[in-house]
Design a protein around this motif. Structure first.
Motif, PDB file in Angstrom:
ATOM      1  N   LEU A 232       0.846  -1.192   0.000  1.00  0.00           N
ATOM      2  CA  LEU A 232       0.000   0.000   0.000  1.00  0.00           C
ATOM      3  C   LEU A 232       0.889   1.253   0.000  1.00  0.00           C
ATOM      4  O   LEU A 232       1.679   1.467   0.927  1.00  0.00           O
ATOM      5  N   THR A 233       0.727   2.059  -1.050  1.00  0.00           N
ATOM      6  CA  THR A 233       1.580   3.238  -1.201  1.00  0.00           C
ATOM      7  C   THR A 233       0.715   4.477  -1.404  1.00  0.00           C
ATOM      8  O   THR A 233      -0.250   4.442  -2.170  1.00  0.00           O
TER       9      THR A 233
ATOM     10  N   GLU B 178       5.391  -0.177   6.132  1.00  0.00           N
ATOM     11  CA  GLU B 178       6.657   0.145   6.804  1.00  0.00           C
ATOM     12  C   GLU B 178       6.416   1.163   7.927  1.00  0.00           C
ATOM     13  O   GLU B 178       6.950   1.027   9.029  1.00  0.00           O
ATOM     14  N   LEU B 179       5.581   2.158   7.657  1.00  0.00           N
ATOM     15  CA  LEU B 179       5.343   3.203   8.662  1.00  0.00           C
ATOM     16  C   LEU B 179       4.537   2.694   9.868  1.00  0.00           C
ATOM     17  O   LEU B 179       4.656   3.232  10.960  1.00  0.00           O
ATOM     18  N   LEU B 180       3.700   1.652   9.616  1.00  0.00           N
ATOM     19  CA  LEU B 180       2.787   1.208  10.685  1.00  0.00           C
ATOM     20  C   LEU B 180       3.275  -0.039  11.424  1.00  0.00           C
ATOM     21  O   LEU B 180       2.612  -0.465  12.383  1.00  0.00           O
TER      22      LEU B 180
ATOM     23  N   ALA C 260       0.637  -1.950  13.784  1.00  0.00           N
ATOM     24  CA  ALA C 260      -0.450  -2.507  12.954  1.00  0.00           C
ATOM     25  C   ALA C 260       0.118  -3.350  11.818  1.00  0.00           C
ATOM     26  O   ALA C 260       1.277  -3.200  11.424  1.00  0.00           O
ATOM     27  N   GLU C 261      -0.739  -4.242  11.319  1.00  0.00           N
ATOM     28  CA  GLU C 261      -0.347  -5.135  10.226  1.00  0.00           C
ATOM     29  C   GLU C 261      -1.161  -4.754   8.995  1.00  0.00           C
ATOM     30  O   GLU C 261      -2.367  -4.535   9.110  1.00  0.00           O
ATOM     31  N   VAL C 262      -0.524  -4.669   7.854  1.00  0.00           N
ATOM     32  CA  VAL C 262      -1.220  -4.206   6.650  1.00  0.00           C
ATOM     33  C   VAL C 262      -1.249  -5.316   5.607  1.00  0.00           C
ATOM     34  O   VAL C 262      -0.205  -5.843   5.224  1.00  0.00           O
TER      35      VAL C 262
END
Ligand SMILES: C[S@@+](CC[C@H](N)C(=O)[O-])C[C@H]1O[C@@H](n2cnc3c(N)ncnc32)[C@H](O)[C@@H]1O
Length: 299
Positions: A192-193, A205-207, A211-213
């Protein structure tokens, strides 16, 4: 002025189009009936690539927010509990709620009122970390700060709760960065970008700390992401102090603008221009509307 408050000024310019659009969808019978046929309102909750009903069935009194809901009532407001069609506690949230609620009244539509809330500050509206599911469809990329919108939406969730995102890929590029379209969302190598001409973020990467994406591209071509909260969102990402500065600046900037007759006239003319265009467009049959839309996109 900070970048955040200047983004809010740009975002404000997108308001006249959005109100004019919904005003005319609700004004005309054909688009309104079409919308209600397409939406799942009155039926089980249904989301592309995610079995929301199953996820919610196991919760005691699940709480759901549809953020950036517009006036589409798209998601469905029932779940199946023990074989029974059970009403869902779902809140439709949008920063344009005061305008949308006026439209509901004006056209005498018996639909739930929309709650006022803005995703960049969502934790101030739902502060109890008790939401099971936040849905944002076709709206994250309309906000002035989608990254903050994600942090805030995750903050409202209980641990284990989910943020569901569903968006057209790269809308800002398609819409030439006009109105609310300041950011693109895509699944770059299924990551997700969020990006525009000056910023680019890999959301997983940020989360990753809290959290898991999971990201997928649906058959429709939509970018889907399901973000599961693992632990509290770090306080510095929510930045209450920075929010106050940004909002105070945006408020002052808006009041300066309102002193200018030319600026007030411009916003008013923008609204009436879009209201006239949407009055004509929404009055046309759907097929003809789609043909015109395609022609405009090709031009
Ligand atoms: C294209 S509509 C999508 C409506 C609905 N979710 C759907 O998919 O049919 C985008 C909506 O996002 C809302 N929006 C824009 N900025 C927002 C923000 N910062 N926070 C929450 N909603 C926002 C707009 O007011 C508008 O109603």
């Amino acid at each position: 002025m900070t970048k955040d408050s200047s983004n809010i000024q740009k975002w404000i310019e997108g308001i006249p189009y959005e109100i004019a659009f919904w005003n005319n969808v609700y004004r005309w019978k054909r688009p309104f009936d079409g919308l209600m046929k397409w939406s799942h309102y009155g039926n089980f909750i249904e989301l592309e690539c995610f079995n929301a009903s199953q996820f919610l069935e196991n919760q005691e009194n699940p709480l759901v927010l549809d953020v950036g809901a517009g006036m589409s009532y798209a998601t469905g407001n029932y779940i199946n509990k023990g074989g029974e069609k059970t009403p869902l506690d779902i809140h439709y949230v949008d920063p344009l709620a005061p305008f949308f609620n006026k439209i509901l009244k004006k056209y005498k539509k018996n639909l739930p009122e929309i709650d006022f809330g803005m995703m960049e500050y969502l934790s101030a509206f739902y502060p109890d970390h008790n939401v099971d599911l936040v849905i944002i469809q076709n709206a994250l990329d309309h906000s002035s700060n989608p990254l903050k919108g994600i942090y805030e939406a995750v903050d409202t969730l209980r641990v284990g709760g989910k943020l569901y995102l569903n968006h057209h890929p790269n809308e800002a590029e398609m819409e030439h960065y006009k109105g609310f379209h300041q950011f693109n969302i895509c699944a770059e190598n299924e990551k997700l970008t969020i990006w525009n001409k000056s910023e680019r973020y890999d959301i997983a990467e940020l989360l990753h700390v809290f959290a898991e994406v999971e990201t997928a591209t649906a058959e429709s071509g939509h970018v889907i992401a399901i973000i599961t909260k693992k632990s509290d969102v770090p306080y510095d990402l929510l930045g209450d102090k920075n929010d106050k500065r940004v909002l105070a600046e945006a408020l002052l900037q808006q009041s300066f603008s309102s002193f200018s007759f030319a600026k007030r006239l411009r916003m008013s003319l923008l609204y009436w221009k879009y209201n006239f265009i949407q009055f004509v467009i929404q009055g046309l049959p759907w097929d003809l509307r789609m043909k015109i839309k395609r022609l405009i996109k090709q031009a």
